[in-house]
Design an enzyme around this catalytic site. Structure first.
Site, PDB file in Angstrom:
ATOM      1  CE  LYS A 362      -4.227   1.605   2.050  1.00 14.26           C
ATOM      2  NZ  LYS A 362      -5.363   1.239   2.855  1.00 14.26           N
ATOM      3  CD  GLU A 448     -19.394  -2.954   9.005  1.00 16.64           C
ATOM      4  OE1 GLU A 448     -19.595  -3.967   8.305  1.00 16.64           O
ATOM      5  OE2 GLU A 448     -18.489  -2.138   8.797  1.00 16.64           O
ATOM      6  NE  ARG A 476     -21.936  -4.623   4.408  1.00 20.22           N
ATOM      7  CZ  ARG A 476     -20.904  -4.828   3.610  1.00 20.22           C
ATOM      8  NH1 ARG A 476     -19.855  -5.432   4.061  1.00 20.22           N
ATOM      9  NH2 ARG A 476     -20.912  -4.400   2.375  1.00 20.22           N
TER      10      ARG A 476
END
Lengths: 715, 189
Positions: A362, A448, A476
């Site tokens: 990254k 979640e 969600r």
């Protein structure tokens, strides 16, 4: 001193898996920032390392991050992704670097997501070179790494407007371009969408390719596995690229550094990468059995297959068990390898579902991102030479910070309080909580649904869980809130950050629906603070509510500067009681819910200047609603405006319900709700969005005036 | 001093976990001059090594294809021979130096990963002590990548092979059925 300057793009930097930060020194050379790894070893070893580095790299390039517009000769020739097909492998590599320069240049001016795009520069180039969008469908999971994709697909000239009002969206958007196959923003949806597109293609008799690019962080969500399982079962042609940068758990960072990977999944993926140990073990095992002799052969064979499952093959066999063919690991920064693998898979007639495991870093190629603890994942405007972000100094801090501090104050006195979040340590402020109470803070990864039921489990054992989840991400987990928490009346506390309009992230992250879907649950206590002091009191209130679930919502942004309670320790409010902030003598009352109360106060002042005296009240609670306050307001005034930064079905609806059932609408009262409009508000600055939504103080005042039968120009 | 690797006990000494440092501490009591030279010993040892260019294998007296068992046996033998406590008094320095190098050799060669890297270096004609760890980490990354390439190349050929037979009549998966249908349709056209 022999100053060996490393080429930034090929610096072999260590990953921060154990939270260790090597010492770095940054040098500036011809306007290019480089980072030099200070290992403390003798100089000659460093030189050897540099020489080896140079031997290892095929192409050496100094990237231009000077802040001036980068010269991008190759990129200038690309107007459509099909133009990448003419380039050679060498040129593709150079194109990837030019994309990096362009991304850094753009994001340094606009802010946005930076390092994700840098990590996939080569992958994007390879994908467009091998495949043909828009015929072939590339789905970018979450989508924050899609900046190079946008640049290559004809949106380069508009990149300066990314995430701004009327500009490009920060995530793929189907309405924006035909090359954006699917709108993403919430994570882990790409494989499901890709599978749908693949099946649709088969049913329609077409033969394009479908590629889903998903990161290892997004793989912690159950939905990804649901999709993988289904893909394996259906056996349709689908390419899934697992972009693994060892950043499982969004590195929004703890105080001290990057959040180390969460969970067993990262271990499994790590093992996949190092098959070496597996091979070595096999060799060693073989050696031993050779020495010891025949009888142990069986044991060794079992050892072999066991080790294959444990060491090298664990992740691969997981995917293979699900029916996908695993290829990898592939070096995600080597364009040649990527193009080769993708071409091979593309040319096969019936590969079925294939998972290509690509390893990237990254922030690759831009040293300040590579070494930053959070990898400069999401940034505001910054100076490209140094990577230093230009954060606005504000007199007050963000609601997130106030929340975290008051939670810490509560947890200081009550050791049953625990914090839970879903890979948003920095975003929810629980990184502060984690630092203070490392054993009482749980990061479950991007999951979640699991976070909510996990909290429910904790609550059932008598603990006091605070679930800090963004409003739009909590969507969600709605079933878990309804079924696992509310139905059983378990005292889980939900701290809902980013409620209301969120600005540059746009409708994918907009928190408009939380009041609606939470206040309809029978047992839930729903409240919203009007400023940071109220927020702290509500944290205390939630901590005190031990017999039912509760939640409170607060927006993105900074406080107003109200006086905080001592030591950030709030006092519990009386449940179901609002307060009157401004006593008016006239016919008008404005009842606000949440931070919009501040706009209501401003509107009252504007009306005062026109000689209209207004009562302003802060409802505090949507559920249980303050019936006495409503009756008082309804009886003593002729005009009642309710305002909230939420969709229809929320606070105003509950008010209307109450007023109706109590006969308060049968008389002279004129009641008007002010809510978010029934459409999605595009990304932009929060201020522009509120304007678009019509929820500014001037809009509230104008509504009052229209009811009074007057119109005023310039309102 | 009793070494934990099973040397014969020397009467009157304590059993202690061996380390190069402790051996020198022991030495210090008996041989004053060596204490001053402690620091330079290691560097000298390294330089000597590099100069003599004796590989770890030669040091241990085994072939380069020695198994880990052979390495261990060789190490034990040599450690016993060169241990400062049992070395002849007039050649303590030399023997101790050798001992350390043997120790180093064992530590490198007994770890399969380090051994692989060392072998690679040897092939390139470079011989360095294992203390250059950072370099090895970097080299490891390079090694990993070339191994990866081999791996995915074989995976690709396997996939090709499978894909040729994938849609044979027996395969009743949804995808296979759809692909067969499409094939038939395109044949008709």
């Amino acid at each position: 001193m022999a100053s060996s300057i490393f080429r930034t793009n090929y610096l072999p930097l260590q990953q921060y898996q154990d939270g260790y930060n090597p010492i770095y020194r940054k040098f500036r050379s011809n306007g290019v920032a480089v980072a030099q790894l200070e290992t403390g070893n003798a100089n000659n070893e460093r030189n050897t390392m540099a020489k080896r580095g140079q031997q290892a790299t095929q192409i050496k390039r100094l990237l231009n991050f000077s802040g001036k517009e980068p010269s991008t000769p190759l990129l200038d020739t690309i107007n459509h992704p099909i133009d990448t097909k003419n380039l050679s492998i060498q040129e593709l590599g150079k194109l990837a670097d030019e994309l990096r320069e362009e991304v850094v240049y753009t994001v340094s001016n606009t802010g946005g997501h930076l390092s994700a795009s840098l990590g996939v520069a080569e992958l994007t180039v390879a994908l467009h070179h091998v495949f043909d969008t828009p015929k072939d469908k590339i789905i970018w999971d979450v989508g924050h790494q899609s900046y190079p994709h946008k640049i290559l697909t004809g949106r380069r000239s508009r990149m300066h407007s990314i995430r701004q009002t009327c500009g490009l969206a920060g995530f793929p958007k189907r309405e924006e371009s035909i090359h954006d196959a699917f709108g993403t923003g919430h994570s882990s949806t790409s494989i499901s969408a890709g599978l749908g597109m693949a099946v649709g293609r088969d049913l329609l008799g077409k033969n394009n390719n479908v590629i889903a690019v998903i990161g290892d962080g997004a793989m912690t969500a159950g939905m990804a596995y649901e999709a993988l399982n289904n893909a394996g079962y259906l056996d349709t042609n689908l390419i899934i690229i697992l972009n693994d940068n060892k950043q499982v758990s969004l590195p929004t960072a703890t105080i001290d550094g990057p959040a180390p990977p969460v969970g067993a999944l990262s271990k499994a993926l790590k093992k996949l990468q190092s098959s070496r140990e597996f091979h070595q073990l096999r060799e060693a095992a073989k050696g031993i059995t050779k020495q010891i002799g025949g009888q142990t052969h069986e044991i060794a064979a079992k050892f072999d297959s066991h080790m294959r499952g444990v060491v090298g093959g664990s992740g691969a066999s997981l995917f293979e068990e699900l029916g996908l063919y695993y290829i990898g690991p592939v070096d995600g920064h080597n364009v040649e390898d990527l193009v080769y693998v993708l071409n091979e898979v593309r040319s096969m007639p019936a590969p079925g579902p294939v998972l290509i495991h690509v390893i990237t870093e990254k922030g690759k190629g831009y040293a300040p991102a590579e070494i930053a603890p959070d990898k400069m994942h999401g940034v505001v405007k910054f100076d490209p030479k140094s990577g230093k972000q230009m954060k606005n100094k504000s007199a007050t801090r963000s609601y997130t910070q106030y929340f975290a501090e008051s939670l810490i104050a509560e947890a200081d006195e009550d050791d049953k309080i625990v914090g839970i979040h879903a890979a948003m340590s920095g975003g929810t402020g629980l990184n502060l909580f984690q630092k203070r109470f490392p054993d009482r803070c749980f990061d479950v990864g991007i999951a979640e649904q699991h976070a909510v039921t996990f909290a429910a489990g904790l609550a059932s054992k008598g603990l006091k869980p605070f679930c800090a989840i963004y409003s739009s991400f909590l969507q969600r987990g709605f079933d878990q809130v309804a079924h696992d928490v509310d139905l059983q009346k378990l005292p889980v506390r939900f701290a809902i950050d980013r409620a209301g309009l969120v600005g540059a992230d746009g409708p994918t992250h907009c928190g408009s629906f939380d009041t609606t879907f939470l206040a309809c649950l029978p047992n839930m206590v729903v409240m919203a603070p009007s400023n940071e002091t109220e927020l702290m009191h509500m944290v205390a209130t939630a901590a005190a509510i031990d017999d039912r679930p509760s939640c409170f919502r607060y927006p993105r942004g900074n406080g107003i500067g109200s006086i905080l309670p001592p030591n950030n320790k709030g006092t519990p409010l009386q449940i179901g009681k609002g307060r009157v902030l401004r006593e008016g003598s006239g016919r008008v009352a404005i009842l606000g819910y949440g931070t919009i109360v501040q706009s209501c106060m401003k509107a009252a002042e504007q009306l005062q200047m026109l000689g209209i005296s207004t009562t302003v009240a802060d409802a505090r609670f949507c559920k249980p609603i303050d019936g006495d306050l409503l009756r008082q307001l309804a009886r003593e005034h002729e005009i009642l405006i309710t305002a909230e930064e939420g969709s229809i079905g929320g606070f105003s609806t509950h008010v209307s319900h109450f007023l109706c059932l109590n006969g308060l609408l049968d008389g002279k009262l004129k009641w008007r709700p002010m809510v978010l409009p029934d459409r999605y508000i595009d990304h932009g600055s929060q201020s522009d969005q509120i304007e678009e939504a019509g929820l500014r103080s001037k809009h509230i005042a104008a509504t009052v005036l229209s009811l009074l039968g007057q119109t005023r120009g310039g309102m | 001093m009793r070494c934990s690797y099973g040397l014969t006990a020397i009467p009157g000494t304590d059993a202690r976990f061996f380390s190069p440092e402790t051996s020198f501490l022991q030495l210090r009591r008996t041989f004053q001059p060596t204490r001053i030279k402690f620091g330079s010993f290691k560097i000298k040892a390294k330089i000597d090594e590099a100069r003599k260019e004796m590989s770890f294998y030669e040091l241990l007296g085994i072939s380069e294809r020695g198994t880990s068992l052979e390495i261990k046996q060789a190490y034990k033998q040599l450690a016993r021979k060169y241990h400062p406590d049992v070395s002849p008094p007039d050649r303590v320095e030399e023997y101790t130096e050798r001992f350390i190098r043997v120790q180093e050799a064992y530590e490198t060669l007994s770890d399969p990963r380090r051994r692989a890297l060392y072998d690679k270096d040897l092939a390139l004609g470079i011989h360095l002590a294992f203390s250059a760890r950072r370099r090895y980490q970097y080299d490891e990354d390079l090694e990993d990548r070339s191994e990866w390439k081999n791996r995915w190349q074989s995976q690709l050929s396997e996939l090709k092979r499978r894909s040729r037979n994938r849609d044979a009549g027996g395969n009743m998966s949804w995808g296979a059925r759809m692909r067969r249908q499409r094939e038939e349709l395109s044949k008709e056209l």
